[in-house]
Enzyme design. Structure first.
Site: not given
Ligand code: SAM
Length: 278
Positions: A19, A162
């Site tokens: 972040h 991410d």
């Molecule tokens: N980027 C967020 C943050 O910094 O606050 C955290 C994200 S978390 C590490 C990863 C998220 O990606 C999870 O909520 C998961 O459900 C989602 N996810 C995983 N594979 C995905 C995909 N192919 N497309 C969209 N979302 C996905």
């Protein structure tokens, strides 16, 4: 079926690195009036209650954001202003995920597309962003959808990737998608987060980027402990393609201070590398 929920990890040392880099890039984008697009391929729930059972279960934020006092970090004033905007009562209760950090910096001319595949987190994300009509939330697989958004009409964009890396093939897959995205839109800024659980896998990912033909790639890492085969995630990193020209120097100043603040005597470390020059 996805099982990863970011609410268990929000505000941990990995979120700090991710972040802070995100904030530095956004701050650079808003220096010009020209609109930009923010694309978050793995958006999560948007906002996290650090007092929830999930967050308290592992208490990871206490080794991350919980260790930093805003007044001691004037160079992170913008990052803390995004956190403050989610905590009107003043104390640190809610931690903003990447979508809410981005929306804090967006101006009326900017747009965001957020992908979230998990149905529960998609619902929470829709709620936490519902007042902002510049934001579109998609309950779709971003690895299938991203390329259709590129190049964006604004011709200025930050793509944050991410993934939760629940499947080992995720490492290869995100690289492939990033390479295709860069082919369609070579001037965009791309930021990819990765966990260091198995250093061998990261070396492989690094080599893929170095031999990709893509120029101008930097990498930043922050770890609480040296690499280990036993202890799960000990560090994490961000690979940034087309970073703002100021990012490298900013991170080189910030990371040693962050290491000092987070170190619990277990060998915390950082690295800043130019993987491929401009
Ligand atoms: N980027 C967020 C943050 O910094 O606050 C955290 C994200 S978390 C590490 C990863 C998220 O990606 C999870 O909520 C998961 O459900 C989602 N996810 C995983 N594979 C995905 C995909 N192919 N497309 C969209 N979302 C996905």
């Amino acid at each position: 079926m996805l099982s990863y929920r970011h609410s268990f990890h929000a505000g941990n040392f990995a979120d700090l690195l991710k972040h802070i880099v995100l904030t530095e890039i956004l701050e650079h984008l808003i220096k010009k009036d020209k609109p930009f697009d923010y694309i978050d391929t793995h958006a999560g729930a948007g906002l996290y209650d650090l007092r929830s059972d999930k967050a308290e279960k592992l208490g990871e934020y206490s080794n991350g954001i919980g260790k930093l006092k805003p007044q001691e970090w004037p160079s992170l004033a913008s990052y803390f202003s995004a956190i403050r905007s989610c905590n009107p009562a003043g104390n640190l209760r809610f931690y903003p995920g990447s979508p809410l950090i981005a929306s804090h910096f967006m101006r009326p001319q900017d747009r965001a597309t957020l992908y979230e595949l998990h149905p529960s987190d998609y619902k929470l994300l829709s709620q936490s962003t519902r007042d902002n009509r510049q934001i579109r939330v998609l309950n779709q697989d971003s690895l299938e959808g991203l390329l259709s958004l590129l190049p964006p009409a604004s011709r200025r964009a930050l793509v944050l990737m991410d993934p939760s890396y629940e499947i080992k093939s995720d490492y290869d897959q995100v690289f492939k998608i990033l390479k295709s995205a860069h082919r369609k839109f070579a001037t965009g800024t791309y930021a990819l987060w990765y966990p260091v659980v198995d250093r061998h896998r990261i070396r492989k990912l690094e080599k893929l980027f170095i031999s990709s033909g893509i120029r101008n790639i930097q990498r930043f890492e922050l770890g609480l402990e040296p690499d280990s085969a036993e202890r799960g995630m000990t560090s994490s990193g961000m690979i940034v393609i087309n970073p703002p020209w100021t990012l490298f120097e900013q991170m080189k100043t910030l990371l040693p201070r962050l290491v000092e603040a987070l170190d619990e005597g277990k060998g915390a470390f950082y690295s800043c590398d130019i993987l491929v020059p401009e």
